[in-house]
Every structure is written in structure tokens, then in C-alpha cells.
Design a protein around this motif. Structure first.
Motif, PDB file in Angstrom:
ATOM      1  N   GLY A 108     -22.127   9.562 -21.366  1.00 50.72           N
ATOM      2  CA  GLY A 108     -22.737   9.408 -22.865  1.00 50.72           C
ATOM      3  C   GLY A 108     -22.962   8.026 -23.006  1.00 50.72           C
ATOM      4  N   ILE A 109     -22.208   7.159 -22.959  1.00 53.24           N
ATOM      5  CA  ILE A 109     -22.613   5.762 -23.358  1.00 53.24           C
ATOM      6  C   ILE A 109     -23.604   5.193 -22.934  1.00 53.24           C
ATOM      7  CG2 ILE A 109     -21.595   3.336 -23.694  1.00 53.24           C
ATOM      8  CD1 ILE A 109     -18.891   4.936 -24.254  1.00 53.24           C
ATOM      9  N   VAL A 110     -23.629   5.283 -21.527  1.00 50.66           N
ATOM     10  CA  VAL A 110     -24.915   4.791 -20.340  1.00 50.66           C
ATOM     11  C   VAL A 110     -25.999   5.404 -20.990  1.00 50.66           C
ATOM     12  CG1 VAL A 110     -25.696   4.568 -18.112  1.00 50.66           C
ATOM     13  CG2 VAL A 110     -23.104   4.071 -18.952  1.00 50.66           C
ATOM     14  N   LEU A 111     -26.059   6.938 -21.274  1.00 50.89           N
ATOM     15  CA  LEU A 111     -27.450   7.578 -21.418  1.00 50.89           C
ATOM     16  C   LEU A 111     -27.545   6.991 -23.034  1.00 50.89           C
ATOM     17  CD1 LEU A 111     -26.629  11.379 -20.385  1.00 50.89           C
ATOM     18  CD2 LEU A 111     -28.265   9.539 -19.447  1.00 50.89           C
ATOM     19  N   LEU A 112     -27.084   6.953 -23.693  1.00 53.61           N
ATOM     20  CA  LEU A 112     -27.412   6.109 -25.090  1.00 53.61           C
ATOM     21  C   LEU A 112     -28.050   4.998 -24.965  1.00 53.61           C
ATOM     22  CD1 LEU A 112     -27.177   6.637 -28.326  1.00 53.61           C
ATOM     23  CD2 LEU A 112     -24.976   5.459 -28.264  1.00 53.61           C
ATOM     24  N   MET A 113     -27.130   3.941 -24.179  1.00 51.52           N
ATOM     25  CA  MET A 113     -28.015   2.586 -23.822  1.00 51.52           C
ATOM     26  C   MET A 113     -29.419   2.816 -23.311  1.00 51.52           C
ATOM     27  SD  MET A 113     -26.529   0.251 -25.380  1.00 51.52           S
ATOM     28  CE  MET A 113     -27.115  -0.964 -24.630  1.00 51.52           C
ATOM     29  N   ALA A 114     -29.378   3.799 -22.310  1.00 51.53           N
ATOM     30  CA  ALA A 114     -30.672   4.076 -21.717  1.00 51.53           C
ATOM     31  C   ALA A 114     -31.671   4.571 -22.645  1.00 51.53           C
ATOM     32  CB  ALA A 114     -30.698   5.018 -20.607  1.00 51.53           C
ATOM     33  N   ILE A 115     -31.520   5.226 -23.603  1.00 54.23           N
ATOM     34  CA  ILE A 115     -32.344   5.780 -24.835  1.00 54.23           C
ATOM     35  C   ILE A 115     -32.713   4.730 -25.364  1.00 54.23           C
ATOM     36  CG2 ILE A 115     -32.261   7.294 -26.803  1.00 54.23           C
ATOM     37  CD1 ILE A 115     -30.631   9.402 -25.535  1.00 54.23           C
ATOM     38  N   LEU A 116     -31.997   3.846 -25.807  1.00 53.34           N
ATOM     39  CA  LEU A 116     -32.316   2.656 -26.661  1.00 53.34           C
ATOM     40  C   LEU A 116     -33.325   1.642 -25.862  1.00 53.34           C
ATOM     41  CD1 LEU A 116     -28.746   1.581 -28.180  1.00 53.34           C
ATOM     42  CD2 LEU A 116     -30.925   2.706 -29.119  1.00 53.34           C
ATOM     43  N   ILE A 117     -33.189   1.467 -24.593  1.00 50.23           N
ATOM     44  CA  ILE A 117     -33.905   0.824 -23.709  1.00 50.23           C
ATOM     45  C   ILE A 117     -35.197   1.486 -23.628  1.00 50.23           C
ATOM     46  CG2 ILE A 117     -34.340  -0.055 -21.364  1.00 50.23           C
ATOM     47  CD1 ILE A 117     -31.505  -0.475 -21.227  1.00 50.23           C
ATOM     48  N   HIS A 118     -35.072   2.829 -23.455  1.00 55.94           N
ATOM     49  CA  HIS A 118     -36.463   3.514 -23.176  1.00 55.94           C
ATOM     50  C   HIS A 118     -37.243   3.481 -24.508  1.00 55.94           C
ATOM     51  CE1 HIS A 118     -37.911   7.917 -21.644  1.00 55.94           C
ATOM     52  NE2 HIS A 118     -38.827   6.769 -22.222  1.00 55.94           N
ATOM     53  N   VAL A 119     -36.677   3.737 -25.767  1.00 54.42           N
ATOM     54  CA  VAL A 119     -37.431   3.593 -26.920  1.00 54.42           C
ATOM     55  C   VAL A 119     -37.866   2.188 -27.454  1.00 54.42           C
ATOM     56  CG1 VAL A 119     -37.198   3.803 -29.496  1.00 54.42           C
ATOM     57  CG2 VAL A 119     -36.194   5.781 -27.767  1.00 54.42           C
ATOM     58  N   PHE A 120     -37.104   1.239 -27.181  1.00 58.36           N
ATOM     59  CA  PHE A 120     -37.406  -0.204 -27.784  1.00 58.36           C
ATOM     60  C   PHE A 120     -37.881  -0.954 -26.661  1.00 58.36           C
ATOM     61  CE2 PHE A 120     -34.143   1.358 -30.863  1.00 58.36           C
ATOM     62  CZ  PHE A 120     -35.104   1.534 -31.888  1.00 58.36           C
ATOM     63  N   ALA A 121     -37.699  -0.911 -25.527  1.00 56.77           N
ATOM     64  CA  ALA A 121     -38.261  -1.971 -24.532  1.00 56.77           C
ATOM     65  C   ALA A 121     -39.142  -1.445 -23.454  1.00 56.77           C
ATOM     66  CB  ALA A 121     -36.744  -2.501 -23.757  1.00 56.77           C
ATOM     67  N   SER A 122     -39.594  -0.203 -23.395  1.00 60.88           N
ATOM     68  CA  SER A 122     -40.248   0.571 -22.378  1.00 60.88           C
ATOM     69  C   SER A 122     -41.669   1.025 -22.845  1.00 60.88           C
ATOM     70  CB  SER A 122     -39.548   1.580 -21.622  1.00 60.88           C
ATOM     71  OG  SER A 122     -40.018   2.137 -20.600  1.00 60.88           O
ATOM     72  N   SER A 123     -42.578   1.207 -22.011  1.00 59.37           N
ATOM     73  CA  SER A 123     -43.921   1.823 -22.534  1.00 59.37           C
ATOM     74  C   SER A 123     -43.911   3.341 -22.137  1.00 59.37           C
ATOM     75  CB  SER A 123     -44.994   0.941 -22.004  1.00 59.37           C
ATOM     76  OG  SER A 123     -44.749   0.836 -20.384  1.00 59.37           O
ATOM     77  N   ALA A 124     -42.886   3.845 -21.611  1.00 60.23           N
ATOM     78  CA  ALA A 124     -42.890   5.029 -21.197  1.00 60.23           C
ATOM     79  C   ALA A 124     -42.926   6.232 -22.143  1.00 60.23           C
ATOM     80  CB  ALA A 124     -41.447   5.414 -20.127  1.00 60.23           C
ATOM     81  N   PRO A 125     -43.273   7.263 -22.218  1.00 55.11           N
ATOM     82  CA  PRO A 125     -43.297   8.206 -23.215  1.00 55.11           C
ATOM     83  C   PRO A 125     -41.712   8.670 -23.369  1.00 55.11           C
ATOM     84  CG  PRO A 125     -44.698   9.153 -21.329  1.00 55.11           C
ATOM     85  CD  PRO A 125     -44.279   7.763 -21.127  1.00 55.11           C
ATOM     86  N   PHE A 126     -41.439   8.967 -24.435  1.00 55.28           N
ATOM     87  CA  PHE A 126     -40.163   9.274 -24.742  1.00 55.28           C
ATOM     88  C   PHE A 126     -39.895  11.003 -25.081  1.00 55.28           C
ATOM     89  CE2 PHE A 126     -36.262   9.993 -27.656  1.00 55.28           C
ATOM     90  CZ  PHE A 126     -35.472   9.560 -26.944  1.00 55.28           C
ATOM     91  N   ASP A 127     -38.981  11.583 -24.464  1.00 51.14           N
ATOM     92  CA  ASP A 127     -38.752  12.951 -24.982  1.00 51.14           C
ATOM     93  C   ASP A 127     -37.113  12.935 -24.791  1.00 51.14           C
ATOM     94  OD1 ASP A 127     -38.492  15.688 -25.268  1.00 51.14           O
ATOM     95  OD2 ASP A 127     -40.058  16.166 -23.703  1.00 51.14           O
TER      96      ASP A 127
END
Length: 181
Positions: A108-127
């Protein structure tokens, strides 16, 4: 009753384990760095297949976390087979639940960090749906399989080094032959 006490004790015991924290830190840093190198906008442009779909970042995170879980389960769990004199089904199930809770918390902690990277540091669409999807479809079933395999092998083979070498061999063979899938 007693199973809940054993699970809580195993949770705390794993939290105090230096091996758990060492493997956890190495796994955490590895997964986060892989996300930064392959799927973030820092430094260089990410390849389109790694950021083009909303499920690309969660899938790669789940894929990397499967390897982290493998190291967790191999080196951290199941050592009570060698330490305890008497092992019954209640204590095994309690230790399994405690281990499962600790590893799922790490996931869960790693997934939360991946969500933060996904939202703030990636150009990939988020879902957010895909993070839960891969948690329940990929991460938890593989964790159950890994824990079951490790507990089974370590219960059959009472020599810790041989059991570890056998498990590393089994998982290496599974990795090599499933790499084309």
C-alpha cells in the motif's frame, strides 16, 4: 482469540526485524527509482507504451512489486519453522496473517508513492481504478501463492539453507520460463 494475538505478535516481530527493513528499503527505493526512470517526466522522455494508457503505470508498479514481494517472502517469512519447537495450525495461520498484513501494508505504501509519481511527475493519464484492480488481481494472488509455496517448502525441508536454495531455484525457473508470457 489466540490467532489474533499471534498475528499481532508476528506483525510486530516483522516490524522489528532488520532483514525486513533492509529488504523493504531496497525494494522501496528500487521500485520508486524504476518509476522515475521509466515513467516520469524528469530527465528524459518516457517511451509511449510505458505512459500511453492509464493502466501502464499501475501495471508496471504491480510488476515491480511482485519482485519485491518475492524477496520479502523468501528472506523474511517462514523462519519460524526453524525457531519454534512446536508448530500447530493456529500459530501457522496467525503468523501467515501477520506476515500478510505487513507485506500488504508495504504494498500500500509503495502504491501510494506510485500514485504520487503518476499524478505529479508523469504525463500518463491517471485512473485510480487500475491501482485497486492490480492490487486485487495481481499483487494479492501472487502474495498468497508465494507465502503458500514458501511455507510448504520450509515445512517439508527443515534445513534453512537448503530450503532457501531450493526456493530460489524454483522461483528462478518460474521466472525464466514465464518471461515470454
Amino acid at each position: 482469540g489466540i490467532m489474533k494475538i499471534i498475528a499481532r505478535y508476528e506483525w510486530r516481530l516483522l516490524g522489528r526485524s532488520q532483514i525486513f527493513w533492509f529488504v523493504g528499503c531496497i525494494s522501496f527505493i528500487s521500485v520508486i527509482l524504476l518509476h522515475f526512470f521509466f515513467q516520469s517526466n524528469f530527465g528524459f522522455e518516457s517511451p509511449w507504451p510505458l505512459v500511453g494508457l492509464p493502466c501502464a503505470v499501475p501495471f508496471l508498479c504491480a510488476y515491480f512489486l511482485n519482485f519485491a514481494q518475492l524477496f520479502f517472502v523468501l528472506f523474511v517469512t517462514g523462519n519460524f519453522w526453524y525457531d519454534d519447537r512446536r508448530v500447530d495450525s493456529t500459530s501457522v495461520l496467525g503468523k501467515l496473517l501477520g506476515t500478510l498484513g505487513r507485506v500488504v501494508c508495504f504494498d500500500g505504501i509503495v502504491l501510494l508513492m506510485a500514485i504520487l509519481i503518476h499524478v505529479f511527475a508523469s504525463s500518463a493519464p491517471f485512473d485510480l481504478y487500475y491501482y485497486f484492480f492490480y492490487l486485487f488481481i495481481l499483487l494479492l494472488p501472487s502474495l498468497f501463492f508465494l507465502l503458500g509455496m514458501v511455507f510448504f517448502i520450509k515445512s517439508l525441508i527443515r534445513i534453512q539453507g537448503i530450503a532457501l536454495i531450493l526456493l530460489i531455484g524454483i522461483f528462478s525457473i518460474l521466472f525464466v520460463f514465464s518471461s515470454g508470457v
